[in-house]
Design an enzyme around this catalytic site. Sequence first.
Site, PDB file in Angstrom:
ATOM      1  N   ASN A   7       0.878  -1.169   0.000  1.00  0.00           N
ATOM      2  CA  ASN A   7       0.000   0.000   0.000  1.00  0.00           C
ATOM      3  C   ASN A   7       0.917   1.222   0.000  1.00  0.00           C
ATOM      4  O   ASN A   7       1.574   1.513   1.004  1.00  0.00           O
ATOM      5  CB  ASN A   7      -0.908  -0.003   1.239  1.00  0.00           C
ATOM      6  N   GLU A  34      -4.049   1.706  -2.842  1.00  0.00           N
ATOM      7  CA  GLU A  34      -4.211   3.115  -2.493  1.00  0.00           C
ATOM      8  C   GLU A  34      -3.396   4.011  -3.438  1.00  0.00           C
ATOM      9  O   GLU A  34      -2.575   4.826  -2.998  1.00  0.00           O
ATOM     10  CB  GLU A  34      -3.856   3.363  -1.022  1.00  0.00           C
ATOM     11  N   ASP A 149      -3.733  -4.907   1.028  1.00  0.00           N
ATOM     12  CA  ASP A 149      -3.967  -4.302   2.331  1.00  0.00           C
ATOM     13  C   ASP A 149      -5.350  -4.763   2.769  1.00  0.00           C
ATOM     14  O   ASP A 149      -6.366  -4.283   2.274  1.00  0.00           O
ATOM     15  CB  ASP A 149      -3.906  -2.777   2.219  1.00  0.00           C
ATOM     16  N   ASN A 151      -6.627  -4.502   5.808  1.00  0.00           N
ATOM     17  CA  ASN A 151      -7.187  -3.731   6.919  1.00  0.00           C
ATOM     18  C   ASN A 151      -7.780  -4.640   7.995  1.00  0.00           C
ATOM     19  O   ASN A 151      -8.796  -4.328   8.619  1.00  0.00           O
ATOM     20  CB  ASN A 151      -8.233  -2.724   6.415  1.00  0.00           C
ATOM     21  N   ASP A 220      -1.310  -6.160   6.151  1.00  0.00           N
ATOM     22  CA  ASP A 220      -1.042  -6.428   4.733  1.00  0.00           C
ATOM     23  C   ASP A 220      -0.639  -7.896   4.602  1.00  0.00           C
ATOM     24  O   ASP A 220       0.275  -8.353   5.291  1.00  0.00           O
ATOM     25  CB  ASP A 220       0.080  -5.525   4.216  1.00  0.00           C
ATOM     26  N   ASP A 249       2.811   4.749   4.972  1.00  0.00           N
ATOM     27  CA  ASP A 249       2.699   4.233   6.337  1.00  0.00           C
ATOM     28  C   ASP A 249       2.692   2.708   6.365  1.00  0.00           C
ATOM     29  O   ASP A 249       2.653   2.110   7.447  1.00  0.00           O
ATOM     30  CB  ASP A 249       1.472   4.798   7.054  1.00  0.00           C
ATOM     31  N   HIS A 250       2.759   2.077   5.180  1.00  0.00           N
ATOM     32  CA  HIS A 250       2.821   0.622   5.065  1.00  0.00           C
ATOM     33  C   HIS A 250       4.195   0.179   4.553  1.00  0.00           C
ATOM     34  O   HIS A 250       4.859   0.937   3.837  1.00  0.00           O
ATOM     35  CB  HIS A 250       1.782   0.102   4.074  1.00  0.00           C
TER      36      HIS A 250
END
Length: 258
Positions: A7, A34, A149, A151, A220, A249-250
């Site tokens: 991501n 994303e 991802d 989530n 992930d 941030d991943h």
Amino acid sequence: MKIATWNVNSLKVRQQHVIDWLAQSHVDVLCLQELKLTNEKFPHAELAGKGYRSWCAGQKTYNGVAILVRDGIEVDDTEIVRNIPGFDDEQQRMIALTVGGARIISAYFPNGQAPGTDKFAYKLRWLDALTQWLKDEMHRHPKLALLGDYNIAPEDRDVHDPKAWEGQNLVSPEERAAFVKLVELGLTDAFRQFEQPEKTFTWWDYRMLAFRRNAGLRIDHILLSAALAEACTMCEVDRTPRKWDQPSDHAPVIAQLA
């Protein structure tokens, strides 16, 4: 074949990160989530110049997914799928095509916001639709990999502080039950096939020095059908790009298939 998911939290912002990481990691297939850009703005030419063909389902501002494949690897995109068939959805969250004889799916699962909200209900509907579609897809493609991802942090060991997160979005019983339903289709969490360091995560909030404190979640994942799980020889998280300037941030997750 080395496959990976990442991501990137805006491909426009992190296009050079992706190019640099491809050169370092030598992955054959990279699933992105994303993107935060439309199809017209996807950098097909720039990636082709680095030796990767690309397919995308873009969307302005949020969402968007893509699959990048190294030159020289056979790709069958005659049955390319964008979004879950039969599920009415304006959000671009899934793309699937066949690479080297394996069905590769890049998916950006809904965040869900919080249990009890409309966005959480949408997440559960989306997960159910994905699971139903995969039942048929796995019959047609015994070699299948679902990367993305999710989530969802499947277990407490995938959360830096399980007590603090208890009952919250990403770790709720409903989301974890949906993850189990995916596994019960005959899929295997590639990461958990191997002994891993404790507190290995893939996402860290930008706030409160979360990455420095390793206050993260493992959300992930790479799920593999039985045929690919048997061929998997390695799965790991590469924290390196999370240390770069203006990072996503991943962190990427990589699996090696024999």
